[in-house]
Design a protein around this motif. Structure first.
Motif, PDB file in Angstrom:
ATOM      1  N   HIS A   1       0.756  -1.611   0.209  1.00 43.81           N
ATOM      2  CA  HIS A   1       0.359  -0.373   0.057  1.00 43.81           C
ATOM      3  C   HIS A   1       1.064   1.602   0.137  1.00 43.81           C
ATOM      4  O   HIS A   1       2.154   1.932   0.437  1.00 43.81           O
ATOM      5  N   THR A   2      -0.042   2.602  -0.593  1.00 47.91           N
ATOM      6  CA  THR A   2       1.190   3.643  -0.816  1.00 47.91           C
ATOM      7  C   THR A   2       0.802   4.246   0.574  1.00 47.91           C
ATOM      8  O   THR A   2       0.233   4.427   1.335  1.00 47.91           O
ATOM      9  N   MET A   3       2.049   4.959   1.411  1.00 49.30           N
ATOM     10  CA  MET A   3       2.320   5.498   2.331  1.00 49.30           C
ATOM     11  C   MET A   3       2.546   7.250   1.998  1.00 49.30           C
ATOM     12  O   MET A   3       2.547   6.925   0.743  1.00 49.30           O
ATOM     13  N   SER A   4       2.362   7.941   3.005  1.00 44.77           N
ATOM     14  CA  SER A   4       3.078   9.078   2.244  1.00 44.77           C
ATOM     15  C   SER A   4       4.312   9.600   1.589  1.00 44.77           C
ATOM     16  O   SER A   4       4.782   8.388   2.348  1.00 44.77           O
ATOM     17  N   ARG A   5       3.999  10.755   1.122  1.00 41.36           N
ATOM     18  CA  ARG A   5       5.812  11.338   0.643  1.00 41.36           C
ATOM     19  C   ARG A   5       5.942   9.947  -0.235  1.00 41.36           C
ATOM     20  O   ARG A   5       7.390   9.579  -0.310  1.00 41.36           O
ATOM     21  N   ASN A   6       5.190   9.438  -1.031  1.00 39.11           N
ATOM     22  CA  ASN A   6       5.522   8.946  -1.816  1.00 39.11           C
ATOM     23  C   ASN A   6       5.955   6.744  -2.166  1.00 39.11           C
ATOM     24  O   ASN A   6       7.213   6.466  -2.531  1.00 39.11           O
TER      25      ASN A   6
END
Length: 92
Positions: free
Chosen positions: A62-67
């Motif tokens: 899954h995608t987190m903050s700051r790419n």
């Protein structure tokens, strides 16, 4: 845990013909969003730019903050980015 047989295989993306012809000048002319999409497609060509874990190979990330991305396998949980393990790892 991911099945090793399902782990995408292939050459390292930095050895691809598209990446070898990329110049520093080309990179400096790209917008951040364009460069990010370009790197994703080169890094994970087998999945058309969708990330998979560099440690266990699962596409369940899954995608987190700051790419950044995080592997969702209970035994792995690796956090990685498009540039992890490359010459651009610490570039900002």
């Amino acid at each position: 845990m991911a099945n090793p047989e399902n782990t995408p295989k292939g050459q390292h993306f930095l050895l691809s013909p598209e990446c070898r012809t990329l110049t520093v000048l080309d990179l400096t002319r790209m917008r951040d969003a364009t460069a990010y999409i370009w790197f994703k497609r080169l890094r994970w060509p087998e999945t058309e730019g969708e990330p998979y874990c560099p440690k266990c190979g699962t596409v369940r990330c899954h995608t987190m903050s700051r790419n950044r991305f995080k592997c969702t396998e209970k035994t792995c949980k690796v956090v990685f980015s498009v540039t992890s393990g490359t010459a651009f790892t610490r570039a900002s």
